[in-house]
Design a protein around this motif. Structure first.
Motif, PDB file in Angstrom:
ATOM      1  N   PHE A 271      -3.410  19.076 -14.954  1.00 24.02           N
ATOM      2  CA  PHE A 271      -3.720  17.675 -14.178  1.00 24.02           C
ATOM      3  C   PHE A 271      -2.331  17.131 -13.402  1.00 24.02           C
ATOM      4  O   PHE A 271      -1.413  16.982 -13.736  1.00 24.02           O
ATOM      5  CB  PHE A 271      -3.952  16.744 -15.262  1.00 24.02           C
ATOM      6  CG  PHE A 271      -4.470  15.413 -14.793  1.00 24.02           C
ATOM      7  CD1 PHE A 271      -5.758  15.438 -14.191  1.00 24.02           C
ATOM      8  CD2 PHE A 271      -3.859  14.373 -14.930  1.00 24.02           C
ATOM      9  CE1 PHE A 271      -6.398  14.021 -13.877  1.00 24.02           C
ATOM     10  CE2 PHE A 271      -4.317  12.942 -14.376  1.00 24.02           C
ATOM     11  CZ  PHE A 271      -5.593  13.010 -13.909  1.00 24.02           C
ATOM     12  N   HIS A 272      -2.859  16.520 -12.285  1.00 23.51           N
ATOM     13  CA  HIS A 272      -1.836  16.131 -11.034  1.00 23.51           C
ATOM     14  C   HIS A 272      -2.170  14.681 -10.812  1.00 23.51           C
ATOM     15  O   HIS A 272      -3.406  14.566 -10.334  1.00 23.51           O
ATOM     16  CB  HIS A 272      -1.579  17.176 -10.193  1.00 23.51           C
ATOM     17  CG  HIS A 272      -0.767  16.772  -8.984  1.00 23.51           C
ATOM     18  ND1 HIS A 272       0.384  16.135  -8.962  1.00 23.51           N
ATOM     19  CD2 HIS A 272      -1.043  16.676  -7.581  1.00 23.51           C
ATOM     20  CE1 HIS A 272       1.012  15.902  -7.807  1.00 23.51           C
ATOM     21  NE2 HIS A 272      -0.119  16.122  -7.130  1.00 23.51           N
ATOM     22  N   ILE A 273      -1.122  13.939 -10.505  1.00 25.79           N
ATOM     23  CA  ILE A 273      -1.481  12.628  -9.723  1.00 25.79           C
ATOM     24  C   ILE A 273      -0.330  12.627  -8.657  1.00 25.79           C
ATOM     25  O   ILE A 273       0.795  12.886  -8.643  1.00 25.79           O
ATOM     26  CB  ILE A 273      -1.047  11.562 -10.793  1.00 25.79           C
ATOM     27  CG1 ILE A 273      -1.980  11.687 -12.198  1.00 25.79           C
ATOM     28  CG2 ILE A 273      -1.369  10.150 -10.122  1.00 25.79           C
ATOM     29  CD1 ILE A 273      -1.473  10.633 -13.432  1.00 25.79           C
ATOM     30  N   HIS A 274      -0.817  11.951  -7.478  1.00 28.04           N
ATOM     31  CA  HIS A 274      -0.058  11.896  -6.385  1.00 28.04           C
ATOM     32  C   HIS A 274       0.884  10.717  -6.480  1.00 28.04           C
ATOM     33  O   HIS A 274       0.752   9.961  -7.166  1.00 28.04           O
ATOM     34  CB  HIS A 274      -1.115  11.843  -5.040  1.00 28.04           C
ATOM     35  CG  HIS A 274      -1.801  12.972  -4.599  1.00 28.04           C
ATOM     36  ND1 HIS A 274      -1.913  13.152  -3.416  1.00 28.04           N
ATOM     37  CD2 HIS A 274      -2.022  14.271  -5.510  1.00 28.04           C
ATOM     38  CE1 HIS A 274      -2.681  14.299  -3.449  1.00 28.04           C
ATOM     39  NE2 HIS A 274      -2.679  14.884  -4.266  1.00 28.04           N
ATOM     40  N   GLY A 275       1.947  10.788  -5.499  1.00 26.86           N
ATOM     41  CA  GLY A 275       2.733   9.653  -5.225  1.00 26.86           C
ATOM     42  C   GLY A 275       3.745   9.064  -6.454  1.00 26.86           C
ATOM     43  O   GLY A 275       4.426   8.056  -6.101  1.00 26.86           O
TER      44      GLY A 275
ATOM     45  N   PHE B 263      -1.303  17.187   5.475  1.00 26.62           N
ATOM     46  CA  PHE B 263       0.158  17.747   4.847  1.00 26.62           C
ATOM     47  C   PHE B 263       0.356  16.850   3.702  1.00 26.62           C
ATOM     48  O   PHE B 263       0.827  15.646   3.776  1.00 26.62           O
ATOM     49  CB  PHE B 263       1.212  17.338   6.224  1.00 26.62           C
ATOM     50  CG  PHE B 263       1.022  18.469   7.530  1.00 26.62           C
ATOM     51  CD1 PHE B 263      -0.111  18.090   8.354  1.00 26.62           C
ATOM     52  CD2 PHE B 263       1.502  19.654   7.764  1.00 26.62           C
ATOM     53  CE1 PHE B 263      -0.233  18.613   9.400  1.00 26.62           C
ATOM     54  CE2 PHE B 263       1.571  20.230   8.682  1.00 26.62           C
ATOM     55  CZ  PHE B 263       0.447  19.910   9.773  1.00 26.62           C
ATOM     56  N   HIS B 264       0.189  17.463   2.740  1.00 33.86           N
ATOM     57  CA  HIS B 264       0.797  16.755   1.187  1.00 33.86           C
ATOM     58  C   HIS B 264       1.905  16.994   0.796  1.00 33.86           C
ATOM     59  O   HIS B 264       2.246  18.400   0.539  1.00 33.86           O
ATOM     60  CB  HIS B 264      -0.668  16.880   0.256  1.00 33.86           C
ATOM     61  CG  HIS B 264      -0.191  16.266  -0.980  1.00 33.86           C
ATOM     62  ND1 HIS B 264      -0.009  15.200  -1.321  1.00 33.86           N
ATOM     63  CD2 HIS B 264      -0.360  17.079  -2.301  1.00 33.86           C
ATOM     64  CE1 HIS B 264       0.214  14.879  -2.623  1.00 33.86           C
ATOM     65  NE2 HIS B 264       0.148  16.085  -2.964  1.00 33.86           N
ATOM     66  N   TRP B 265       2.763  16.135   0.409  1.00 32.80           N
ATOM     67  CA  TRP B 265       4.091  16.280  -0.097  1.00 32.80           C
ATOM     68  C   TRP B 265       4.022  16.086  -1.738  1.00 32.80           C
ATOM     69  O   TRP B 265       4.048  15.028  -2.152  1.00 32.80           O
ATOM     70  CB  TRP B 265       4.933  15.281   0.460  1.00 32.80           C
ATOM     71  CG  TRP B 265       4.692  15.000   1.649  1.00 32.80           C
ATOM     72  CD1 TRP B 265       4.002  14.076   2.479  1.00 32.80           C
ATOM     73  CD2 TRP B 265       5.040  16.186   2.877  1.00 32.80           C
ATOM     74  NE1 TRP B 265       3.939  14.363   3.835  1.00 32.80           N
ATOM     75  CE2 TRP B 265       4.480  15.424   4.128  1.00 32.80           C
ATOM     76  CE3 TRP B 265       5.542  17.278   2.940  1.00 32.80           C
ATOM     77  CZ2 TRP B 265       4.507  16.104   5.205  1.00 32.80           C
ATOM     78  CZ3 TRP B 265       5.884  17.804   4.210  1.00 32.80           C
ATOM     79  CH2 TRP B 265       5.172  17.292   5.246  1.00 32.80           C
ATOM     80  N   HIS B 266       3.905  17.144  -2.527  1.00 33.51           N
ATOM     81  CA  HIS B 266       3.421  17.134  -3.732  1.00 33.51           C
ATOM     82  C   HIS B 266       4.722  16.804  -4.639  1.00 33.51           C
ATOM     83  O   HIS B 266       5.927  17.547  -4.596  1.00 33.51           O
ATOM     84  CB  HIS B 266       2.944  18.704  -4.099  1.00 33.51           C
ATOM     85  CG  HIS B 266       2.605  18.769  -5.523  1.00 33.51           C
ATOM     86  ND1 HIS B 266       1.345  18.989  -6.226  1.00 33.51           N
ATOM     87  CD2 HIS B 266       3.386  18.625  -6.858  1.00 33.51           C
ATOM     88  CE1 HIS B 266       1.299  18.903  -7.611  1.00 33.51           C
ATOM     89  NE2 HIS B 266       2.357  18.875  -7.800  1.00 33.51           N
ATOM     90  N   GLY B 267       4.611  15.611  -5.278  1.00 34.82           N
ATOM     91  CA  GLY B 267       5.394  15.328  -5.973  1.00 34.82           C
ATOM     92  C   GLY B 267       6.298  14.111  -5.455  1.00 34.82           C
ATOM     93  O   GLY B 267       7.270  13.448  -6.079  1.00 34.82           O
ATOM     94  N   LEU B 268       6.438  13.967  -4.408  1.00 37.14           N
ATOM     95  CA  LEU B 268       6.924  13.267  -3.470  1.00 37.14           C
ATOM     96  C   LEU B 268       6.721  11.422  -3.621  1.00 37.14           C
ATOM     97  O   LEU B 268       5.447  11.446  -3.532  1.00 37.14           O
ATOM     98  CB  LEU B 268       7.205  13.453  -1.859  1.00 37.14           C
ATOM     99  CG  LEU B 268       8.386  12.860  -0.929  1.00 37.14           C
ATOM    100  CD1 LEU B 268       9.710  13.437  -1.772  1.00 37.14           C
ATOM    101  CD2 LEU B 268       7.955  13.483   0.091  1.00 37.14           C
TER     102      LEU B 268
HETATM  103 CU    CU Z   1       0.081  16.230  -5.078  1.00 37.64          CU
END
Ligand code: CU
Ligand code: C2O
Ligand code: CU
Length: 461
Positions: free
Chosen positions: A392-396, A102-107
């Protein structure tokens, strides 16, 4: 790729050249748009929620049951409403027959709560995460992230919304009645087979699966009924690979008020907006001036009708959009920081790499100190076929775009971002700081590219 390749089946099994992507079918507007339900907290437990990943059947086409995945339902998920400062507890349950996360994209959450490929939940298993909401008002989303399976699980329907509110968003005079004049729009494209099933294995494209069928919030042929007032649309490109360019069929402009991670300082007037996979934007359309019988619709770049609007005779509130919404800024210090991390995106199909390497869960690609701002430079290296856009996306973390090819970013990207497009031969510089510790993914958000290894890890310590 050649024309011939694209005519072949699944909207193209070959390399995805932007110009070749199959058009979407116009919405007939026969179904009222579905609005995802707001997830209620578990009774008497404070801010505690339960989210189940589950299988189900959904009537997307009249009288036909399509096998789908969903959160707390058969298709897509509910909207989670958080407030800055909340401590949120979420019980996660995997009712699928396969691993998921369960990934919270942008959180901005600690690495252990982030739901990346290391946080696997096996079938039948449960776990609980708890974190504090530390970031400003924004529209985020959640989706699975198991290694090599993200694209298929999202394709089958696992995706939901997170709204964050804060003191600022509560006092700003913006349309904010959920489902009335504040409307989430999750755009996805799919291919349905003759039995009206989502047959991922048969339709998947290594370069990003695109379909001819447009769904918004899971609704086929949607329309949206609006009053004569300003309406806020929270756009999410939730597709596996398709880029959308949204505009009005009338050519009228609208204003953008928010990026991925928060409000822009001031509304930016736009005639169209492009969102690559996983990007969000909040826009406001003024329907108070539109005649009741005027045909007005949100359309894609090529004119395809995505969402026709039906205008009631009802006049709504006539609010003025505030011209000061946020205090986002890029400091001189940030502008002058040296580049400390370089990322080169390269390749296509299953040959995609980052800095010449494919994802390895055992390998930490970068380290960064918690709370310290660094400048990352992301370059999209063209190939013999010219190359393609990689989102391109970076988590966290929410971060700032400093420049695109050395120039200041467009006005509507001068706000918090967690995903951005990188065109072939383009260099994008960002300033990023992580509030929490942990291992975070960075990757291309064409989900098949992610699954094919166009992903790396940064360890924040
Ligand atoms: Cu993400
Ligand atoms: Cu939308 Cu790695 O995530
Ligand atoms: Cu890519």
């Amino acid at each position: 790729s050649s024309e011939g390749e694209m005519n072949n089946g699944s909207m193209g099994n070959g390399h995805m050249d932007h110009d070749d992507v199959v058009s979407l079918i116009d919405s007939t507007g026969e179904n009222e748009l579905n609005i995802p339900p707001v997830l209620k907290s578990d009774s008497n437990k404070g801010i505690e929620y339960t989210i189940r990943a589950q299988k189900g059947e959904t009537e997307i086409f009249d009288g036909v049951q399509t096998k789908t995945y969903g959160y707390n339902g058969s298709f897509l998920g509910p909207m989670l409403q958080f407030e800055k400062g909340d401590t949120v507890k979420i019980n996660l349950i995997n009712e699928l027959d396969e691993n998921t996360t369960f990934h919270w994209h942008g959180l901005e959450v600690p690495g252990n709560d982030d739901g990346g490929p290391h946080n696997v939940l096996e079938p039948g298993k449960e776990s609980t995460i708890e974190f504090e909401v530390t970031q400003e008002a924004a529209t985020l989303w959640f989706h699975p992230h198991p290694e090599g399976k993200t694209s298929e699980q999202v394709y089958n329907g696992l995706a939901g919304l997170i709204y964050i509110k804060d003191q600022n968003s509560k006092k700003l005079e913006l349309p904010s009645e959920y489902g009335e004049n504040d409307i989430p729009l999750i755009f996805q494209d799919r291919v349905f087979d003759d039995e009206k099933q989502l047959n991922y294995k048969a339709t998947a494209n290594e370069d990003g699966t695109v379909g001819d069928t447009s769904l918004i919030n899971g609704t086929l042929n949607p329309k949206l009924t609006v009053d004569k007032e300003k309406v806020r649309l929270r756009l999410l490109n939730g597709s596996n690979a398709r880029n959308y360019t949204f505009k009005l069929n009338t050519g009228d402009s609208f204003v953008q008020v928010a990026t991925d991670g928060g409000f822009l300082n001031e509304p930016v007037s736009m005639e169209e907006i492009t969102l690559t996979p996983s990007e969000r934007a909040e826009i406001i359309i003024d329907f108070s001036q539109v005649k009741t019988n005027e045909e007005i619709a949100l359309v894609n770049e090529d004119g395809t009708t995505l969402l026709p609007f039906e205008i009631t005779g009802q006049t709504g509130k006539n609010m003025d959009i505030p011209d000061e919404m946020n205090d986002f800024s890029v400091t001189e210090e940030e502008k002058n920081l040296p580049v400390t991390k370089e990322i080169e995106l390269f390749g296509m199909m299953d040959h995609v790499t980052i800095n010449g390497k494919k994802f390895d869960p055992e390998r930490i690609d970068f380290t960064q100190e918690q709370g310290v701002t660094e400048v990352w430079e992301i370059y999209n290296k063209p190939d013999m076929m010219g190359g393609m856009i990689h989102p391109f996306h970076i988590h966290g973390a929410q971060f700032k775009i400093l420049s695109r090819n050395g120039e200041a970013p467009p006005e509507n990207e001068r706000g918090w971002k967690d995903s951005f497009s990188v065109a072939p031969d383009e260099t994008v510089k960002i300033a990023i700081q992580f509030k929490n510790k942990g291992i975070y993914m960075f990757h291309c958000h064409i989900l098949e590219h992610e699954d094919n290894g166009m992903m790396g890890q940064v360890k924040v310590e």
